[in-house]
Design an enzyme around this catalytic site. Structure first.
Site, PDB file in Angstrom:
ATOM      1  N   GLU A   4      -5.000   1.944  -0.635  1.00 25.00           N
ATOM      2  CA  GLU A   4      -3.641   1.627  -1.073  1.00 25.00           C
ATOM      3  C   GLU A   4      -3.049   2.812  -1.823  1.00 25.00           C
ATOM      4  OE1 GLU A   4      -4.113  -3.145  -2.077  1.00 25.00           O
ATOM      5  OE2 GLU A   4      -3.971  -1.698  -3.712  1.00 25.00           O
ATOM      6  N   HIS A  62      -7.451   2.144  -4.642  1.00 25.48           N
ATOM      7  CA  HIS A  62      -6.063   2.559  -4.880  1.00 25.48           C
ATOM      8  C   HIS A  62      -6.087   3.827  -5.738  1.00 25.48           C
ATOM      9  CE1 HIS A  62      -1.680   1.138  -5.778  1.00 25.48           C
ATOM     10  NE2 HIS A  62      -1.781   2.452  -5.872  1.00 25.48           N
ATOM     11  N   ARG A 108      -4.766   6.839  -7.640  1.00 24.22           N
ATOM     12  CA  ARG A 108      -3.469   7.258  -8.168  1.00 24.22           C
ATOM     13  C   ARG A 108      -3.494   8.752  -8.464  1.00 24.22           C
ATOM     14  NH1 ARG A 108      -3.410   1.727  -9.714  1.00 24.22           N
ATOM     15  NH2 ARG A 108      -1.372   0.812  -9.290  1.00 24.22           N
ATOM     16  N   HIS A 149      -2.561  -9.467  -5.477  1.00 24.84           N
ATOM     17  CA  HIS A 149      -2.076  -9.234  -6.852  1.00 24.84           C
ATOM     18  C   HIS A 149      -2.132 -10.533  -7.643  1.00 24.84           C
ATOM     19  CE1 HIS A 149      -0.077  -7.506 -10.326  1.00 24.84           C
ATOM     20  NE2 HIS A 149      -0.203  -6.339  -9.734  1.00 24.84           N
TER      21      HIS A 149
END
Length: 237
Positions: A70, A43, A45, A190
């Site tokens: 993601e 993921h 960012r 999650h």
């Protein structure tokens, strides 16, 4: 069995804490696959505080199972995904400064935007998944975007289960049945852990894949990465 995709963000966080390349992300990913995991999730960012964009490019060359990227489909993220062409892209509506993902998409308000982004990914042969809460309206909206799958945001289940509320899984089981009826594949992730994964997997029908990172890496500090992955795989059968 439900596939296990290991999120390696925390490995990158540890590496970045001191600079350099310890632990070596590429070696860890190869070991995770060797230990039996069926996928790798990252993921990246915008601030690259854990997974760097260059990591995505490097991992594409070595991941032999399934690479899942993601992220929030900002312009830079979209460009990265189209360049790397992972097996799957999971769209997550997190803000730039989010510590971790904390909500699913409002697929009704964002339907036009998601539809456009998903169409571009699918034209490039990339399977798509949308991060959603276990809400039938949001799942129906996801279907209308053209996505292949949804990823159920499981924090509410994990919190309920930790407080001895096993009924917290019911909205997820119902959502999975509804999504399957619509022809959507079902992923989840999650706050899933060794404590709750078996119950969740046995309770939620049609579950195809779970993405687990923070808990798995924390558990591996005590048990070792290989044993931890083997435990997850046994519970996901």
């Amino acid at each position: 069995m439900t596939k296990l995709s290991v999120n390696v963000n925390k490995i990158a966080t540890l590496r970045n804490a001191r600079g350099g390349n310890i632990p070596n992300l590429i070696k860890v990913v190869r070991d995770i696959e060797r230990f039996g995991a069926q996928g790798i999730t990252i993921h990246p960012r915008p601030d690259e505080r854990h997974i760097k964009y260059e990591d995505a490019r490097d991992l594409k060359k070595v991941v032999s199972t399934e690479l899942n990227i993601e992220g929030n489909p900002l312009e830079k993220f979209i460009s990265l995904v189209l360049e790397v062409k992972p097996d799957q892209v999971t769209l997550v509506p997190d803000t730039v400064d989010a510590i971790t993902s904390n909500a699913g998409w409002d697929t009704l308000k964002n339907k036009s935007f998601l539809k456009e982004v998903i169409a571009e990914f699918k034209r490039n042969g990339i399977r798509t998944s949308i991060f959603v809460d276990p809400d039938n309206k949001m799942i129906e909206g996801a279907k209308e975007t053209g996505t292949d799958r949804i990823e159920l945001y499981t924090e509410a289940f994990a919190t309920g289960f930790a407080n001895a509320n096993k009924n917290a899984v019911k909205p997820y089981a119902d959502a999975a049945l509804f999504a399957d009826d619509l022809g959507l594949g079902i992923n989840a992730g999650h706050d899933l852990s060794l404590d709750n994964i078996e119950f969740f997997n046995n309770s939620v029908p049609h579950l195809m894949e779970v993405s687990i990172g923070h808990a798995l890496i924390a558990e591996a500090l005590y048990m070792g990465l290989e044993e931890t992955i083997h435990k997850y795989l046994a519970l996901l059968k």
